[in-house]
Design a protein around this motif. Structure first.
Motif, mmCIF file in Angstrom:
data_model
loop_
_atom_site.group_PDB
_atom_site.id
_atom_site.type_symbol
_atom_site.label_atom_id
_atom_site.label_comp_id
_atom_site.label_asym_id
_atom_site.label_seq_id
_atom_site.Cartn_x
_atom_site.Cartn_y
_atom_site.Cartn_z
ATOM 1 N N TRP A 89 -11.689 4.279 13.156
ATOM 2 C CA TRP A 89 -10.812 4.779 13.290
ATOM 3 C C TRP A 89 -11.054 6.371 13.482
ATOM 4 O O TRP A 89 -9.809 7.367 13.540
ATOM 5 N N ILE A 90 -11.986 6.691 14.463
ATOM 6 C CA ILE A 90 -12.693 7.896 14.909
ATOM 7 C C ILE A 90 -11.698 7.866 15.707
ATOM 8 O O ILE A 90 -11.950 6.648 16.850
ATOM 9 N N MET A 91 -10.964 9.109 16.355
ATOM 10 C CA MET A 91 -10.889 9.295 17.857
ATOM 11 C C MET A 91 -11.861 9.837 18.558
ATOM 12 O O MET A 91 -12.201 11.401 17.829
ATOM 13 N N LEU A 92 -11.593 9.823 19.989
ATOM 14 C CA LEU A 92 -12.877 11.058 20.644
ATOM 15 C C LEU A 92 -11.992 12.140 21.409
ATOM 16 O O LEU A 92 -10.995 11.700 22.115
ATOM 17 N N ALA A 93 -12.754 13.249 21.857
ATOM 18 C CA ALA A 93 -12.284 13.561 22.600
ATOM 19 C C ALA A 93 -12.623 14.186 23.126
ATOM 20 O O ALA A 93 -13.399 14.987 22.801
ATOM 21 N N ALA A 94 -12.716 15.082 25.122
ATOM 22 C CA ALA A 94 -13.793 16.213 25.419
ATOM 23 C C ALA A 94 -13.277 17.158 25.292
ATOM 24 O O ALA A 94 -12.294 17.789 24.501
ATOM 25 N N VAL A 95 -14.203 18.139 25.173
ATOM 26 C CA VAL A 95 -13.907 19.076 24.399
ATOM 27 C C VAL A 95 -13.637 19.867 26.294
ATOM 28 O O VAL A 95 -14.341 19.783 27.546
ATOM 29 N N GLY A 103 -14.704 11.003 30.445
ATOM 30 C CA GLY A 103 -15.593 10.918 31.244
ATOM 31 C C GLY A 103 -16.668 11.706 30.803
ATOM 32 O O GLY A 103 -17.391 11.972 30.261
ATOM 33 N N LEU A 104 -16.972 10.733 29.469
ATOM 34 C CA LEU A 104 -18.049 10.758 27.878
ATOM 35 C C LEU A 104 -18.849 9.801 28.860
ATOM 36 O O LEU A 104 -19.337 8.911 29.344
ATOM 37 N N ARG A 105 -19.463 11.005 28.592
ATOM 38 C CA ARG A 105 -21.967 10.425 29.010
ATOM 39 C C ARG A 105 -22.623 11.138 28.003
ATOM 40 O O ARG A 105 -21.919 12.324 27.422
ATOM 41 N N ARG A 106 -23.241 10.696 27.817
ATOM 42 C CA ARG A 106 -24.836 10.635 27.217
ATOM 43 C C ARG A 106 -25.227 12.470 27.947
ATOM 44 O O ARG A 106 -26.004 12.469 28.810
ATOM 45 N N GLY A 107 -25.310 12.636 26.395
ATOM 46 C CA GLY A 107 -25.834 14.936 26.281
ATOM 47 C C GLY A 107 -24.276 15.389 27.067
ATOM 48 O O GLY A 107 -24.964 16.603 26.626
ATOM 49 N N GLN A 108 -23.634 14.655 26.851
ATOM 50 C CA GLN A 108 -22.082 15.452 26.970
ATOM 51 C C GLN A 108 -21.431 16.056 25.251
ATOM 52 O O GLN A 108 -21.416 15.492 24.270
ATOM 53 N N PRO A 109 -20.598 17.621 24.950
ATOM 54 C CA PRO A 109 -20.101 17.338 23.394
ATOM 55 C C PRO A 109 -18.785 16.748 23.662
ATOM 56 O O PRO A 109 -18.312 16.560 24.693
#
Length: 263
Positions: free
Chosen positions: A183-189, A241-247
């Motif tokens: 149910w959760i969507m993700l967005a880049a900062v 462009g989601l990567r570990r350590g990124q917001p």
């Protein structure tokens, strides 16, 4: 499950759960759903909703309508209903004695017992966030509940007015918010503010990404140490462009939040 395990589970029983058994007690005493609802402070509809939940959750029906009576009918407990009510009353007596002893021996029992209840709660919802009610906006049918998390973030949930009454919610009430990962969507900062209709926006740092053939699970660490998991497609991982350590920002609707009270 042995008796001691069952007794420990009742320590985490919610006020709404206790209220349902109080309704059963009132039905047994009055033989009337209307009188029983008045006795425990429920609406007539709320009482029937509670009975439906009890009948659906039991191995047999606990309450049934009967023909006859002063007004042409009534409501009674089934034999199974009487059996479970008697066991509940015995467990409550034993529980109260046990809790009284624990509170004498453990200085922080009133604070720690609800925490144990949350830690032992099993649910298919991947995300379970503890917090406290900071605001209730009431409506004719639905209420909006604002929950403050330990790290200072907020989760907004939309629940029915009847559920607010059933859970006996007020400012300061401890709750657990359940949100399923899909149910959760993700967005880049980004530098540009995000325009989105989702009521909930929690910003965190990506701590883990478990990749699959089609979808991936992304775990965000929120301020305060709580985590939030989302299931998104592999294409979305690459596009954002989601990567570990990124917001990243977790987005979800208020209607996607289920509230549970365990104290």
């Amino acid at each position: 499950m042995n008796a001691s395990s069952l007794l420990l589970q009742t320590l985490g029983a919610s006020p709404s759960g206790r209220r349902r058994f109080e309704l059963l007690q009132a039905i047994a005493a009055t033989g009337s759903i209307l009188q029983a609802a008045k006795a425990v402070g429920m609406s007539y509809k709320g009482a029937w909703d509670a009975i439906d939940a009890l009948n659906n959750g039991a191995d047999e029906a606990l309450v049934h309508r009967v023909a006859g009576g002063k007004r042409g009918g009534g409501t009674q407990l089934t034999e199974r209903g009487h059996e479970l009510l008697a066991l509940y009353e015995k467990l409550r007596t034993e529980q109260n004695q046990l809790v009284a002893r624990i509170e004498r021996e453990h200085a922080n029992a009133s604070r720690d017992l609800p925490v144990l209840g949350r830690l032992t709660m099993l649910s298919s919802a991947r995300n379970q966030l503890a917090g406290r009610v900071v605001e209730i906006q009431t409506g004719a049918v639905n209420d909006q509940i604002s929950l403050e998390l330990s790290g200072g973030g907020r989760v907004i949930a939309t629940i029915t007015r009847e559920s607010t009454k059933l859970l006996q919610l007020k400012r300061g009430t401890p709750l657990t918010a359940l949100i399923k990962a899909p149910w959760i969507m993700l967005a880049a900062v980004t530098a540009t503010p995000l325009a989105c209709s989702a009521a909930n926006r929690l910003e965190g740092v990506i701590r883990r990404i478990k990749r699959g053939a089609v979808s991936a699970e992304v775990v965000l660490e929120l301020p305060g140490g709580q985590t939030l998991a989302a299931v998104v497609t592999e294409d979305s991982i690459e596009a954002l462009g989601l990567r570990r350590g990124q917001p990243a920002i977790a987005l979800f609707n208020a209607s996607s939040v289920i509230l549970v009270r365990l104290d």
